[in-house]
Design a protein around this motif. Structure first.
Motif, PDB file in Angstrom:
ATOM      1  N   THR A  69     -19.971  20.516  61.012  1.00 16.40           N
ATOM      2  CA  THR A  69     -19.563  20.676  59.602  1.00 16.40           C
ATOM      3  C   THR A  69     -18.614  21.880  59.472  1.00 16.40           C
ATOM      4  OG1 THR A  69     -21.503  22.063  59.120  1.00 16.40           O
ATOM      5  CG2 THR A  69     -21.724  19.700  58.734  1.00 16.40           C
ATOM      6  N   PRO A  70     -17.433  21.795  60.104  1.00 15.68           N
ATOM      7  CA  PRO A  70     -16.496  22.920  60.056  1.00 15.68           C
ATOM      8  C   PRO A  70     -15.979  23.153  58.639  1.00 15.68           C
ATOM      9  CG  PRO A  70     -15.398  20.980  60.913  1.00 15.68           C
ATOM     10  CD  PRO A  70     -16.852  20.626  60.787  1.00 15.68           C
ATOM     11  N   SER A  71     -15.612  24.392  58.375  1.00 16.25           N
ATOM     12  CA  SER A  71     -15.069  24.727  57.060  1.00 16.25           C
ATOM     13  C   SER A  71     -13.549  24.792  57.108  1.00 16.25           C
ATOM     14  CB  SER A  71     -15.614  26.081  56.594  1.00 16.25           C
ATOM     15  OG  SER A  71     -16.980  25.957  56.258  1.00 16.25           O
ATOM     16  N   PHE A  72     -12.932  24.487  55.992  1.00 16.92           N
ATOM     17  CA  PHE A  72     -11.481  24.640  55.869  1.00 16.92           C
ATOM     18  C   PHE A  72     -11.117  26.112  55.857  1.00 16.92           C
ATOM     19  CE2 PHE A  72      -7.546  24.851  53.307  1.00 16.92           C
ATOM     20  CZ  PHE A  72      -6.739  24.018  54.071  1.00 16.92           C
ATOM     21  N   MET A 118     -28.091  24.749  59.661  1.00 16.14           N
ATOM     22  CA  MET A 118     -26.927  24.148  59.008  1.00 16.14           C
ATOM     23  C   MET A 118     -25.797  25.180  58.918  1.00 16.14           C
ATOM     24  SD  MET A 118     -28.487  22.084  55.721  1.00 16.14           S
ATOM     25  CE  MET A 118     -29.400  23.461  55.034  1.00 16.14           C
ATOM     26  N   ILE A 139     -22.896  25.763  56.136  1.00 13.66           N
ATOM     27  CA  ILE A 139     -22.471  25.287  54.811  1.00 13.66           C
ATOM     28  C   ILE A 139     -21.237  26.060  54.385  1.00 13.66           C
ATOM     29  CG2 ILE A 139     -23.178  24.904  52.417  1.00 13.66           C
ATOM     30  CD1 ILE A 139     -26.114  25.465  53.468  1.00 13.66           C
ATOM     31  N   GLY A 140     -20.178  25.351  54.047  1.00 14.06           N
ATOM     32  CA  GLY A 140     -18.951  25.979  53.570  1.00 14.06           C
ATOM     33  C   GLY A 140     -18.723  25.680  52.112  1.00 14.06           C
ATOM     34  N   GLN A 141     -17.728  26.312  51.543  1.00 12.96           N
ATOM     35  CA  GLN A 141     -17.349  26.233  50.128  1.00 12.96           C
ATOM     36  C   GLN A 141     -18.368  27.015  49.282  1.00 12.96           C
ATOM     37  OE1 GLN A 141     -14.866  25.221  48.227  1.00 12.96           O
ATOM     38  NE2 GLN A 141     -13.587  24.033  49.642  1.00 12.96           N
ATOM     39  N   ALA A 164     -19.220  27.288  46.191  1.00  9.67           N
ATOM     40  CA  ALA A 164     -20.109  26.630  45.220  1.00  9.67           C
ATOM     41  C   ALA A 164     -21.188  25.811  45.922  1.00  9.67           C
ATOM     42  CB  ALA A 164     -19.303  25.750  44.268  1.00  9.67           C
ATOM     43  N   ALA A 165     -20.881  25.220  47.081  1.00 15.62           N
ATOM     44  CA  ALA A 165     -21.891  24.459  47.825  1.00 15.62           C
ATOM     45  C   ALA A 165     -22.936  25.409  48.411  1.00 15.62           C
ATOM     46  CB  ALA A 165     -21.230  23.631  48.927  1.00 15.62           C
ATOM     47  N   TYR A 175     -27.023  25.481  47.422  1.00 17.91           N
ATOM     48  CA  TYR A 175     -28.114  25.569  48.405  1.00 17.91           C
ATOM     49  C   TYR A 175     -29.002  26.788  48.145  1.00 17.91           C
ATOM     50  CZ  TYR A 175     -30.259  26.773  52.888  1.00 17.91           C
ATOM     51  OH  TYR A 175     -31.148  27.133  53.856  1.00 17.91           O
ATOM     52  N   TRP A 203     -22.966  18.657  52.934  1.00 12.48           N
ATOM     53  CA  TRP A 203     -21.714  18.473  53.691  1.00 12.48           C
ATOM     54  C   TRP A 203     -20.752  17.587  52.904  1.00 12.48           C
ATOM     55  CZ3 TRP A 203     -18.032  19.871  56.540  1.00 12.48           C
ATOM     56  CH2 TRP A 203     -17.310  19.041  57.411  1.00 12.48           C
ATOM     57  N   GLN A 248     -19.390  19.778  50.220  1.00 10.96           N
ATOM     58  CA  GLN A 248     -18.416  20.724  50.775  1.00 10.96           C
ATOM     59  C   GLN A 248     -17.054  20.046  50.963  1.00 10.96           C
ATOM     60  OE1 GLN A 248     -19.732  22.672  54.390  1.00 10.96           O
ATOM     61  NE2 GLN A 248     -17.630  23.020  55.093  1.00 10.96           N
ATOM     62  N   LEU A 260     -15.373  19.546  47.612  1.00  9.61           N
ATOM     63  CA  LEU A 260     -14.815  20.784  47.057  1.00  9.61           C
ATOM     64  C   LEU A 260     -13.516  21.167  47.771  1.00  9.61           C
ATOM     65  CD1 LEU A 260     -18.157  22.751  46.529  1.00  9.61           C
ATOM     66  CD2 LEU A 260     -16.651  21.837  44.752  1.00  9.61           C
ATOM     67  N   TYR A 262      -7.150  19.334  58.956  1.00 12.78           N
ATOM     68  CA  TYR A 262      -8.577  19.545  58.754  1.00 12.78           C
ATOM     69  C   TYR A 262      -9.321  18.212  58.554  1.00 12.78           C
ATOM     70  CZ  TYR A 262     -12.975  20.829  56.526  1.00 12.78           C
ATOM     71  OH  TYR A 262     -14.302  20.936  56.206  1.00 12.78           O
TER      72      TYR A 262
END
Lengths: 234, 234
Positions: free
Chosen positions: A53-56, A66, A68-70, A72-73, A77, B94, B97, B100, B147
């Protein structure tokens, strides 16, 4: 000691990571702010592309296996896990809706100094920034403040007597705007004393007050989202 | 007949409402697109400020006695209710995320034609728009496509064999960018055939295909988020 949470965010600025820090601090949770440790930026850059679950972009949080990116997400959580949002669906969604509206305001605040592109220096987009900031201070700040003031009303916090992560985020935006646009923000807050009261109420919460006095709180500076460029404040 | 869902969004454009429409259509749900009916804009403006959970801006959705605003929050709700996201927390987060991150891309696409302010006409910010669009087409579209292409990999959909609301939203962004920036988008998609394949896969889903052929699908036009101003495409 293995800490429950690893937060990954650019060192040296509050940025979007700060919204996560405030939630972790209010929850009284221990966390490692990975990129602020030795070799931290390399660790951040490596972690950014790792895993399923890579982040931008940062921030992202490692918790319970886990990633978790972003912002607000992450708050969705943490809010469920630490009682920083109601448990029932309607209240949980309403808190999240408010957070996403705060995120829109944050993005607009950022774009006042980067209206052309985040990959260019401020100095290379100063003319555009002057126009965008003029619109932001004269039209957007008042519109967003009207909205949040109306939602808050006479309550202690946005949802009622209990604080949620949206209150922490609104506090952070008010702090940031007061740093970056002291004149425009003072003018707008004078119209909405309940927002100023919310800001003081959050500041006075014991864990938040201790955090704000600690070295964990990075001071505002002109590399972050909220930058004090006096020419943009009117 | 009372319909389960009332969607409130500006009539005449796809805009952010379209992400909600696509989820409702894929779920096979009946909904009233309130502002497109008689007296609809007045109904929208009145509903915007009503009730205990007012929205800062459309779209918002009435469902089960709740009013939910912010596109991503609406999709979080619909995703859980209609199987358009995994039920377990990690997969649910996910999906959100990814949504978003798509929302960030949508906001950047919008700002190519409104880099100074959404309250001003495009004609009054054309010079700034040229610079912003140049950065968007040369740096941002490639970065976002890299991405999403990496996340998608060889799978049918972003999370695996099952479609989620994030796939519908990514489809919509690809459609919008192909309308607004045909040259830049074709160039970027040529680098990422798996994104083009996802776009075709969503287009071919029976309910989506039927929707796209129906009068419920508003054509792209130059009042929405995605606008074909040839001078901005390079």
């Amino acid at each position: 000691m293995v800490q429950s949470y690893e937060l990954f965010y650019w060192p040296g600025i509050q940025g979007r990571g700060e919204f996560v820090r405030l939630a972790l601090e209010e929850a009284g949770e221990d966390y490692e702010d990975v990129a602020r440790g030795p070799g931290g930026t390399d660790a951040l850059m490596a972690a950014l592309k790792e895993g399923p679950t890579p982040s931008f972009a940062p921030p992202f949080l490692r918790a319970e296996g886990m990633t978790i990116g972003q912002t607000a997400a992450i708050l969705l959580y943490l809010g469920e896990r630490h009682g920083l949002a109601p448990r029932e669906p309607a209240g949980r969604l309403w808190t999240h809706q408010l957070q996403l509206t705060i995120a829109d305001l944050v993005a607009e605040a950022h774009d006042t100094h980067h209206p052309v592109g985040s990959g260019l220096y401020y100095e290379d987009q100063k003319q555009e920034a002057l126009r965008r900031a003029q619109d932001f201070t004269s039209a957007r700040i008042p519109k967003f403040f009207d909205y949040f003031s109306r939602v808050l009303g006479e309550k202690d916090y946005l949802l009622g007597p209990e604080l949620t992560y949206a209150d922490l985020s609104l506090f952070q935006v008010l702090e940031g705007l007061a740093y970056a646009f002291p004149q425009a923000t003072a003018r707008a807050l004078a119209q909405h004393p309940n927002l100023e009261a919310l800001r003081r109420r959050v500041t006075a919460r014991p864990r938040i007050a201790a955090y704000l006095r600690s070295p964990r709180r990075i001071p505002f500076n002109d590399d972050g989202i909220f930058r004090r460029y006096p020419e943009l404040d009117s």
